[in-house]
Design a protein around this motif. Structure first.
Motif, mmCIF file in Angstrom:
data_model
loop_
_atom_site.group_PDB
_atom_site.id
_atom_site.type_symbol
_atom_site.label_atom_id
_atom_site.label_comp_id
_atom_site.label_asym_id
_atom_site.label_seq_id
_atom_site.Cartn_x
_atom_site.Cartn_y
_atom_site.Cartn_z
ATOM 1 N N ASP A 120 9.248 23.888 -3.705
ATOM 2 C CA ASP A 120 9.528 22.620 -4.390
ATOM 3 C C ASP A 120 9.571 21.473 -3.394
ATOM 4 O OD1 ASP A 120 9.683 24.027 -6.712
ATOM 5 O OD2 ASP A 120 11.855 23.866 -6.957
ATOM 6 N N SER A 121 10.254 21.678 -2.281
ATOM 7 C CA SER A 121 10.390 20.623 -1.277
ATOM 8 C C SER A 121 9.033 20.221 -0.713
ATOM 9 C CB SER A 121 11.317 21.091 -0.156
ATOM 10 O OG SER A 121 11.415 20.128 0.869
ATOM 11 N N ASP A 122 8.160 21.201 -0.469
ATOM 12 C CA ASP A 122 6.845 20.896 0.102
ATOM 13 C C ASP A 122 5.938 20.195 -0.905
ATOM 14 O OD1 ASP A 122 7.372 21.877 2.631
ATOM 15 O OD2 ASP A 122 6.667 23.895 2.166
ATOM 16 N N LYS A 164 4.887 42.113 -8.160
ATOM 17 C CA LYS A 164 4.840 43.488 -8.628
ATOM 18 C C LYS A 164 5.955 43.806 -9.610
ATOM 19 C CE LYS A 164 2.642 45.327 -4.450
ATOM 20 N NZ LYS A 164 2.766 46.279 -3.311
ATOM 21 N N ASP A 165 7.103 43.146 -9.447
ATOM 22 C CA ASP A 165 8.262 43.495 -10.268
ATOM 23 C C ASP A 165 8.603 42.448 -11.316
ATOM 24 O OD1 ASP A 165 8.876 41.692 -8.309
ATOM 25 O OD2 ASP A 165 10.793 42.585 -7.748
ATOM 26 N N TYR A 166 8.015 41.247 -11.253
ATOM 27 C CA TYR A 166 8.347 40.208 -12.224
ATOM 28 C C TYR A 166 7.107 39.580 -12.862
ATOM 29 C CZ TYR A 166 13.346 40.074 -11.250
ATOM 30 O OH TYR A 166 14.671 40.388 -11.145
ATOM 31 N N ALA A 167 5.989 40.279 -12.811
ATOM 32 C CA ALA A 167 4.751 39.767 -13.405
ATOM 33 C C ALA A 167 4.408 38.402 -12.798
ATOM 34 C CB ALA A 167 4.863 39.708 -14.923
ATOM 35 N N LYS A 168 4.163 37.375 -13.640
ATOM 36 C CA LYS A 168 3.710 36.084 -13.142
ATOM 37 C C LYS A 168 4.811 35.027 -13.215
ATOM 38 C CE LYS A 168 -1.244 36.589 -14.051
ATOM 39 N NZ LYS A 168 -2.424 36.003 -14.715
ATOM 40 N N ILE A 169 4.861 34.201 -12.171
ATOM 41 C CA ILE A 169 5.759 33.048 -12.116
ATOM 42 C C ILE A 169 4.885 31.804 -11.989
ATOM 43 C CG2 ILE A 169 7.583 31.874 -10.849
ATOM 44 C CD1 ILE A 169 8.608 34.549 -9.949
ATOM 45 N N ARG A 170 5.068 30.875 -12.875
ATOM 46 C CA ARG A 170 4.225 29.670 -12.902
ATOM 47 C C ARG A 170 5.092 28.439 -12.704
ATOM 48 N NH1 ARG A 170 3.033 26.481 -17.386
ATOM 49 N NH2 ARG A 170 1.183 25.154 -17.161
ATOM 50 N N ARG A 171 4.673 27.597 -11.764
ATOM 51 C CA ARG A 171 5.380 26.347 -11.485
ATOM 52 C C ARG A 171 4.367 25.207 -11.510
ATOM 53 N NH1 ARG A 171 11.011 26.696 -10.947
ATOM 54 N NH2 ARG A 171 11.030 25.202 -9.215
ATOM 55 N N VAL A 172 4.789 24.064 -12.066
ATOM 56 C CA VAL A 172 3.943 22.870 -12.105
ATOM 57 C C VAL A 172 4.677 21.748 -11.384
ATOM 58 C CG1 VAL A 172 2.777 21.181 -13.562
ATOM 59 C CG2 VAL A 172 2.835 23.579 -14.258
ATOM 60 N N TYR A 173 3.996 21.136 -10.410
ATOM 61 C CA TYR A 173 4.590 20.062 -9.615
ATOM 62 C C TYR A 173 3.838 18.763 -9.860
ATOM 63 C CZ TYR A 173 6.606 24.006 -7.095
ATOM 64 O OH TYR A 173 7.267 25.160 -6.772
ATOM 65 N N LEU A 174 4.571 17.715 -10.201
ATOM 66 C CA LEU A 174 3.992 16.387 -10.307
ATOM 67 C C LEU A 174 3.864 15.795 -8.914
ATOM 68 C CD1 LEU A 174 5.910 14.968 -13.411
ATOM 69 C CD2 LEU A 174 3.634 15.999 -13.337
ATOM 70 N N ILE A 175 2.706 15.200 -8.631
ATOM 71 C CA ILE A 175 2.411 14.690 -7.298
ATOM 72 C C ILE A 175 2.383 13.164 -7.330
ATOM 73 C CG2 ILE A 175 0.806 14.770 -5.369
ATOM 74 C CD1 ILE A 175 2.080 17.466 -6.121
#
Length: 236
Positions: A79-81, A208-219
Motif C-alpha cells: 500500500d505504501s509503495d 496456495k492457502d488463500y486462493a486469490k487476493i486482489r487489491r486496487v490502488y488509485l494513482i
C-alpha cells in the motif's frame, strides 16, 4: 465322649471354612479387575483425545494468526509503495526508452511470474542527512514462491546493478497486474504509455492457502517530471 469331640471338631471346621469364605469375599475377582482396567483405559483415552484436540486447535489458531499477520504486513508495505507512485523516468534498464515511468512484464526482475518496476515518493531523509533524495526505485517479483520487494538506493543506477531485496510473503504462486486507462475507460494488461501513470493499478496475488487476493490502488496523476525537479534528487 467321642461323639462330643467329633461334634466340636466339626464346628471348628465349619467355622474355619466360613471365615475363609468371608476373607475371600472381601477381595476382587479377575473379571472385576479387568473391567476396572478397561473403564480406566477408556476414560484415559477420552481425556487424551480431548486434550489433544484442544492442543491441535490452539496450534492451528496460532498458525492462522501468524499467517494473517504476515499477509497484513505485506499489504501495508505494498500500500505504501503503490499509493506514493510518482511519474518519474529512471535509468538502469537496457530496454529503457524515452520517458518510461513504469515497467510491468512477465519475468521482469527475474520473476517467475509478472514483475513491476516504478519509482515512489516518501522515502524519509530527515533534513537531507543522507546523500540521497526522497525518491526510491522499487519493484515486486515472485522468486521461489516468495513475494519479494526489491529496491535501489538511487532511482538512476548503472545497468546490471543488483538491487536490495526482502521477502514479504511466502506460498505465492503468481503475481499479476492490470492498469486502468482513464482516457479510454478500460482496464488493460500492459501499460505502454511512456510519460504518464495509469489512474489505477490492480494487483492480484494467488496464494496456495488463500486462493486469490486482489487489491486496487488509485494513482496520483501527473506527467513525467524532470529528475532535477524532485527534491534535488542526487543520482549516480
Amino acid at each position: 465322649m467321642l461323639n462330643r469331640k467329633k461334634g466340636l471338631n466339626r464346628k471348628k471346621e465349619l467355622s474355619r471354612k466360613t471365615s475363609s469364605r468371608k476373607a475371600l469375599s472381601k477381595g476382587f475377582t479377575l473379571i472385576e479387575v479387568m473391567v476396572a482396567i478397561m473403564v480406566f483405559a477408556s476414560l484415559s483415552i477420552a481425556a487424551y483425545q480431548v486434550v489433544n484436540q484442544v492442543q491441535r486447535s490452539n496450534q492451528l489458531s496460532a498458525e492462522k494468526t501468524a499467517r494473517l499477520q504476515e499477509m497484513q504486513r505485506a499489504m501495508i508495505i505494498m500500500d505504501s509503495d503503490f499509493r506514493q507512485m510518482v511519474a518519474r523516468s529512471f535509468k538502469g534498464r537496457a530496454n529503457a526508452t524515452g520517458n518510461r515511468v513504469l515497467y510491468s512484464d512477465e519475468y521482469l526482475l527475474d520473476s517467475q511470474s509478472h514483475g513491476i518496476l516504478f519509482t515512489r515518493l516518501g522515502w524519509q531523509n530527515p533534513q537531507q542527512a543522507f546523500p540521497r533524495g526522497e525518491i526510491v526505485k522499487v519493484g515486486y517479483r515472485v522468486v521461489d514462491d516468495q513475494l519479494e520487494r526489491v529496491w535501489w538506493r538511487y532511482p538512476d543506477t548503472p545497468e546490471g546493478q543488483e538491487p536490495l531485496h526482502k521477502s514479504l510473503l511466502d506460498q505465492v504462486t503468481s503475481l499479476d497486474f492490470r492498469f486502468y486507462d482513464g482516457d479510454n475507460d478500460k482496464w488493460q494488461d500492459a501499460w505502454p504509455v511512456e510519460d504518464k501513470l495509469p489512474q489505477a493499478v490492480e494487483v492480484t496475488l494467488e496464494l496456495k492457502d488463500y486462493a486469490k487476493i486482489r487489491r486496487v490502488y488509485l494513482i496520483a496523476q501527473g506527467q513525467s517530471v524532470a529528475k532535477s525537479d524532485l527534491n534535488g534528487e542526487i543520482t549516480q
